[in-house]
Design a protein around this motif. Structure first.
Motif, PDB file in Angstrom:
ATOM      1  N   ALA A  62       0.827  -1.201   0.000  1.00 58.16           N
ATOM      2  CA  ALA A  62       0.000   0.000   0.000  1.00 58.16           C
ATOM      3  C   ALA A  62       0.866   1.259   0.000  1.00 58.16           C
ATOM      4  O   ALA A  62       0.577   2.228  -0.712  1.00 58.16           O
ATOM      5  CB  ALA A  62      -0.925  -0.006   1.214  1.00 58.16           C
ATOM      6  N   HIS A  63       1.950   1.245   0.768  1.00 60.01           N
ATOM      7  CA  HIS A  63       2.852   2.409   0.789  1.00 60.01           C
ATOM      8  C   HIS A  63       3.491   2.606  -0.574  1.00 60.01           C
ATOM      9  O   HIS A  63       3.574   3.744  -1.079  1.00 60.01           O
ATOM     10  CB  HIS A  63       3.936   2.227   1.847  1.00 60.01           C
ATOM     11  N   ALA A  64       3.940   1.521  -1.192  1.00 56.92           N
ATOM     12  CA  ALA A  64       4.579   1.622  -2.505  1.00 56.92           C
ATOM     13  C   ALA A  64       3.614   2.211  -3.529  1.00 56.92           C
ATOM     14  O   ALA A  64       4.009   3.046  -4.357  1.00 56.92           O
ATOM     15  CB  ALA A  64       5.067   0.243  -2.954  1.00 56.92           C
ATOM     16  N   VAL A  65       2.371   1.799  -3.483  1.00 60.25           N
ATOM     17  CA  VAL A  65       1.392   2.292  -4.444  1.00 60.25           C
ATOM     18  C   VAL A  65       1.092   3.771  -4.206  1.00 60.25           C
ATOM     19  O   VAL A  65       0.906   4.539  -5.157  1.00 60.25           O
ATOM     20  CB  VAL A  65       0.111   1.446  -4.390  1.00 60.25           C
ATOM     21  N   ARG A  66       1.076   4.196  -2.950  1.00 59.23           N
ATOM     22  CA  ARG A  66       0.807   5.609  -2.652  1.00 59.23           C
ATOM     23  C   ARG A  66       1.882   6.528  -3.228  1.00 59.23           C
ATOM     24  O   ARG A  66       1.601   7.689  -3.549  1.00 59.23           O
ATOM     25  CB  ARG A  66       0.668   5.817  -1.147  1.00 59.23           C
ATOM     26  N   VAL A  67       3.115   6.040  -3.355  1.00 60.89           N
ATOM     27  CA  VAL A  67       4.196   6.892  -3.871  1.00 60.89           C
ATOM     28  C   VAL A  67       4.534   6.547  -5.327  1.00 60.89           C
ATOM     29  O   VAL A  67       5.483   7.097  -5.892  1.00 60.89           O
ATOM     30  CB  VAL A  67       5.466   6.776  -2.996  1.00 60.89           C
ATOM     31  N   MET A  68       3.775   5.667  -5.947  1.00 61.24           N
ATOM     32  CA  MET A  68       4.046   5.247  -7.317  1.00 61.24           C
ATOM     33  C   MET A  68       3.848   6.413  -8.286  1.00 61.24           C
ATOM     34  O   MET A  68       2.762   7.005  -8.345  1.00 61.24           O
ATOM     35  CB  MET A  68       3.109   4.093  -7.698  1.00 61.24           C
ATOM     36  N   PRO A  69       4.871   6.767  -9.076  1.00 59.45           N
ATOM     37  CA  PRO A  69       4.754   7.859 -10.047  1.00 59.45           C
ATOM     38  C   PRO A  69       4.114   7.358 -11.345  1.00 59.45           C
ATOM     39  O   PRO A  69       4.782   7.100 -12.339  1.00 59.45           O
ATOM     40  CB  PRO A  69       6.207   8.297 -10.259  1.00 59.45           C
ATOM     41  N   LEU A  70       2.803   7.228 -11.324  1.00 55.18           N
ATOM     42  CA  LEU A  70       2.047   6.630 -12.419  1.00 55.18           C
ATOM     43  C   LEU A  70       1.449   7.709 -13.314  1.00 55.18           C
ATOM     44  O   LEU A  70       0.856   8.674 -12.825  1.00 55.18           O
ATOM     45  CB  LEU A  70       0.924   5.761 -11.850  1.00 55.18           C
ATOM     46  N   VAL A  71       1.603   7.533 -14.630  1.00 57.80           N
ATOM     47  CA  VAL A  71       0.983   8.441 -15.605  1.00 57.80           C
ATOM     48  C   VAL A  71       0.229   7.593 -16.622  1.00 57.80           C
ATOM     49  O   VAL A  71       0.831   6.754 -17.311  1.00 57.80           O
ATOM     50  CB  VAL A  71       2.028   9.314 -16.327  1.00 57.80           C
ATOM     51  N   MET A  72      -1.075   7.793 -16.704  1.00 56.68           N
ATOM     52  CA  MET A  72      -1.913   7.057 -17.636  1.00 56.68           C
ATOM     53  C   MET A  72      -2.189   7.910 -18.870  1.00 56.68           C
ATOM     54  O   MET A  72      -2.704   9.023 -18.763  1.00 56.68           O
ATOM     55  CB  MET A  72      -3.244   6.676 -16.971  1.00 56.68           C
ATOM     56  N   GLY A  73      -1.838   7.388 -20.043  1.00 54.38           N
ATOM     57  CA  GLY A  73      -2.186   8.064 -21.286  1.00 54.38           C
ATOM     58  C   GLY A  73      -3.600   7.706 -21.677  1.00 54.38           C
ATOM     59  O   GLY A  73      -3.952   6.519 -21.732  1.00 54.38           O
TER      60      GLY A  73
END
Length: 244
Positions: A62-73
């Motif tokens: 859960a912590h990893a997902v909260r800081v995940m730098p995700l960009v959806m095209g």
């Protein structure tokens, strides 16, 4: 409803129901953005494995997902998924990710975070500065009609028989739908649906959600069927011909 008003189309369904292809087709035909929420869970799984996070450690995931730098095209003609600047569109479709994703997708804290991000996309696409220029979005997944966008103007549950779903997924993964390919795909598809059904309801339509059964329809016929729902619910007229 005004034809100029932003439109949100929410599509849920089990594995192999065709919701990703159908949602992209609907988005292209209506001129909307496209959000693949399943890809977000796959990207989260890739990110955790990439960082060496044990998927059995729910808090760490859960912590990893909260800081995940995700960009959806959000372009339905060429949707993309980037994590930390890396294009992971192909990597998240591997068998390794398909096998592991349920451990992430059934983490309630992860679901809360990704639902927050998904709702933010839906809201942004109703504004002029969004990808679609304020026209709206087609979002597809498991709990879009019930949790992420229960206020969507159009809500659809896309279903298909188990036989049809397994054949489609086999074609996607193995390039064939012969008996061996279907057998190899069966556990992955049915186990994913079984696991995810513990945290979201996508097998039976909720109140106000229209069911479209694609078992005996090809892709274009299914897109047309969903567009009929859009017309019936919103009063918008949609060109039945595929965009060139």
């Amino acid at each position: 409803m005004s034809t100029d008003a932003p439109l949100t189309v929410a599509i849920d369904g089990p594995s192999g129901s065709g919701k990703s292809s159908v949602a992209k087709g609907v988005a292209r035909r209506v001129g909307l953005a496209y959000l693949d929420t399943g890809a977000m869970y796959r990207a989260a799984t890739w990110w955790c494995l990439h960082r060496g996070v044990e998927l059995s450690d729910g808090a760490a995931v859960a912590h990893a997902v909260r800081v995940m730098p995700l960009v959806m095209g959000l372009d339905p003609a060429a949707p993309t998924v980037h994590v930390e600047g890396v294009d992971v569109g192909e990597q998240i479709r591997t068998t390794q990710i398909s096998t592991a994703v349920s451990a992430v997708a059934t983490n309630l804290d992860v679901r809360a975070e990704l639902r927050r991000l998904q709702r933010a996309v839906v809201d942004a696409e109703r504004e002029p500065l969004g990808f679609s220029g304020g026209r709206g979005v087609v979002a597809e997944g498991r709990d879009i009609t019930t949790v992420v966008a229960p206020d969507a103007e159009v809500r659809v549950l896309l279903t298909a028989s188990e036989e049809a779903r397994l054949a489609r997924r086999s074609l996607d993964v193995h390039g064939t739908a012969d008996a061996a390919a279907v057998a190899a795909t069966r556990d992955q598809v049915l186990r994913r649906d079984r696991d995810d059904s513990t945290v979201s309801q996508f097998q039976v339509a909720a109140d106000g959600v229209v069911t479209v059964d694609s078992s005996d329809l090809d892709l274009e016929q299914t897109i047309d069927a969903v567009l009929v729902v859009v017309e019936q619910v919103t009063g918008r007229t949609v060109d039945p011909r595929p965009a060139p």
